[in-house]
Every structure is written in C-alpha cells, then in structure tokens.
Motif scaffolding. Structure first.
Motif, PDB file in Angstrom:
ATOM      1  N   ARG A  91     -29.992  53.476 -11.743  1.00 61.02           N
ATOM      2  CA  ARG A  91     -30.351  54.892 -11.899  1.00 61.02           C
ATOM      3  C   ARG A  91     -29.736  55.465 -13.180  1.00 61.02           C
ATOM      4  NH1 ARG A  91     -29.588  55.043  -6.250  1.00 61.02           N
ATOM      5  NH2 ARG A  91     -27.452  55.746  -6.521  1.00 61.02           N
ATOM      6  N   GLU A 100     -25.506  48.860  -3.421  1.00 60.90           N
ATOM      7  CA  GLU A 100     -25.480  50.289  -3.764  1.00 60.90           C
ATOM      8  C   GLU A 100     -24.973  50.493  -5.187  1.00 60.90           C
ATOM      9  OE1 GLU A 100     -23.098  52.119  -0.784  1.00 60.90           O
ATOM     10  OE2 GLU A 100     -24.521  51.660   0.820  1.00 60.90           O
ATOM     11  N   ALA A 107     -27.016  52.274  -8.204  1.00 60.90           N
ATOM     12  CA  ALA A 107     -26.443  53.392  -8.966  1.00 60.90           C
ATOM     13  C   ALA A 107     -26.455  53.081 -10.461  1.00 60.90           C
ATOM     14  CB  ALA A 107     -25.010  53.667  -8.493  1.00 60.90           C
TER      15      ALA A 107
END
Length: 109
Positions: free
Chosen positions: A95, A88, A92
């Motif tokens: 992104r 995760e 992140a």
C-alpha cells in the motif's frame, strides 16, 4: 632451483599447471619451459614461477575454511516467516508503495 610452469593454451583461458623445470636462473627456466611445455602443443603464454615463492593454504590447517561452509539456508522457502503478521506487513508495504507511485505520478502531470 626448481620452477613450476603454468600454461595458457588460448587467450582468456586459465593458466594450468603443466609441470616443472630445473634451472639456475629465470632466463634459463623460461627457455626450458618453452621447450618442454610449449613446443608440441600450441600455447598463448607460460608462467614460470620459482617453487620457493609459491605460497600454499591447505584445508587441513587450523583456522582455514574453504568450500562447503557457506550458509545457504536462504534458498529454502521453509526458512522464511510466512505467518499472518508477516502477510499484513507485506500488504502494508505494498500500500505504501502504491501511494508513493500515485504521488509521484501526480507530481509528473
């Protein structure tokens, strides 16, 4: 006085220890080294060093660490955290990078 002789065969080669000579001064040591260690084999240069001026670091001395002690666990993938929370975090980060690239592209246009 004993002098150690290091010989370089060609430019950019390392000097390697080829032996020693006995001489009372540096000038004679250089001449003896040239006769004994560069007469038959081609040489680019000779280093002639008084033996007493050479310092040694020996692996058996206390507090000395040489070779084979470097921690290299980073080379093994099993030593990295690969659980879901880490994935995760990577997503992140990707992104954020994509957003930054889009913002940068918008500024350039």
């Amino acid at each position: 006085m004993k002098w150690e002789v290091f010989r370089q065969a060609k430019k950019k080669d390392y000097h390697t220890h080829v032996g020693d000579v006995h001489a009372p001064n540096a000038e004679l040591a250089r001449q003896y080294a040239q006769i004994m260690h560069a007469r038959r084999k081609p040489a680019n240069s000779l280093w002639v060093v008084p033996r007493d001026d050479i310092e040694e670091v020996h692996a058996d001395e206390q507090g000395v660490a040489m070779g084979g002690t470097t921690q290299k666990e980073y080379r093994w993938a099993t030593n990295y955290n690969t659980d879901e929370t880490f994935a995760e975090e990577i997503e992140a980060s990707q992104r954020e990078q994509e957003e930054a690239e889009r913002d940068l592209a918008g500024v350039d246009e």
